[in-house]
Design a protein around this motif. Sequence first.
Motif, short mmCIF file in Angstrom:
data_model
loop_
_atom_site.label_atom_id
_atom_site.label_comp_id
_atom_site.label_asym_id
_atom_site.label_seq_id
_atom_site.Cartn_x
_atom_site.Cartn_y
_atom_site.Cartn_z
N TRP A 13 0.83 -1.12 -0.03
CA TRP A 13 -0.07 0.21 -0.07
C TRP A 13 0.77 1.21 0.03
CZ3 TRP A 13 1.38 2.60 4.28
CH2 TRP A 13 1.84 1.73 5.43
N ASN A 15 3.64 1.41 -1.78
CA ASN A 15 4.54 1.43 -3.14
C ASN A 15 3.64 1.85 -4.28
OD1 ASN A 15 7.21 0.74 -2.74
ND2 ASN A 15 6.05 -0.87 -1.45
N CYS A 259 -5.36 2.47 -5.33
CA CYS A 259 -4.22 3.91 -5.18
C CYS A 259 -4.85 4.84 -6.32
CB CYS A 259 -3.17 3.25 -5.49
SG CYS A 259 -1.94 4.78 -5.03
N CYS A 282 1.17 5.88 -3.90
CA CYS A 282 1.80 4.90 -2.98
C CYS A 282 3.40 5.24 -2.61
CB CYS A 282 1.58 3.47 -3.61
SG CYS A 282 -0.17 2.99 -3.18
ZN LIG Z 1 -2.00 2.36 -3.53
#
Ligand SMILES: [Zn+2]
Length: 359
Positions: A13, A15, A259, A282
């Motif tokens: 989460w 990255n 994301c 991220c």
């Molecule tokens: Zn993400």
Amino acid sequence: MLIAVRTAPHHSWCNPAERIMSVINYGLQGVAIKREQMPEEYEDEFETLKTLEDIQGKAKENPCLKSELEKCIVTVQKLFCERTEHLVWKNEAFETENPASNLEIDEMFKNILRIVSTLTKDETTQQQLRKHKPLVEFIKTHCQERAYSFQIKKCNQPSCEVCYPIRMPIDVFQNLYFLPDPVPSRDNPDRYETFANLYGKFTTEKFRPSLINLNSKAELAPSNILISAKIRGYKIELKLTEQEKQDLESALQTYTYSCGSPIFPDDHSLAQKVFVRVQISCDSPIELLYYTSKKAGNIPICYWCGANNDVVTVPQNLQENFKLVYPLCSSCNENGKTFYKRLENKVNSRKKQKVNHVD
Ligand SMILES: [Zn+2]
Ligand SMILES: [Zn+2]
Ligand SMILES: [Zn+2]
């Protein structure tokens, strides 16, 4: 020649989902996974282990636990392989491979020992590897290192003590290049340049989406806003009515958030009230909310990259001068990042001012 590429490491989460990642994610959408049960004694032992490092350490000590662990995830691994092999990218089906066996790792390591005979298998961090000068030199002259890829090519120099002679025809070898970095197309910057146009040309990582985001982060936020797109499970303190809070809670549970995308469909009643800061990807530094929310399980992670291992000890003088010093990992430290800190201790700064007056 060897080309190894990887997906984003550590906590997914924090990255970036870059390029190929999103295709693989399709294969995992709507999939629930559950590993098999281990015999009770191993389940009990496993229960006490918190981090991946704990698990690896314990598995080394206890070979039975190790083999039970390997057995209990076989069905999950099979499922992942099946789902991934259903995916197609540019008319080619994805293939999956088995993880390297210890035997294969030993074989590979024998070759590394040809470069530097003093290296041991548990030296895996950049910091440790950098101490081995011949290895650093080899990487500089034979390899291309990127955030998501690592490539090695034989040098074909008779004087080289590491490379074996090449076996392929020399004209093929001379036209063999490192995999180029993604570069936006000159005609249409929304697309990437084709592989054929870039192959053999010198490219750098400067167009990596996460690097670009790092350099352009300045977005004003409306006052009524959800600031943390990065951290899930934080406490939400928004100026919302009780009903709205409940709606938000249920929306967060209903919609799959990924994301960079909005939380709600456009017609949702909260769509105009709660936003995602889309500039936060991220790969942005960790949101400060992560550290302030006292949620159990918020382990210390590097402010810059989210890594939870190899955290550098905070120097005494920073500890004394700042109320808040955020964790920093050694690889970010080596890459020139420093401790992110806030709230300088007033007492100290006043003292300093006084001293200045006396001067
Ligand atoms: Zn993400
Ligand atoms: Zn060589
Ligand atoms: Zn870091």
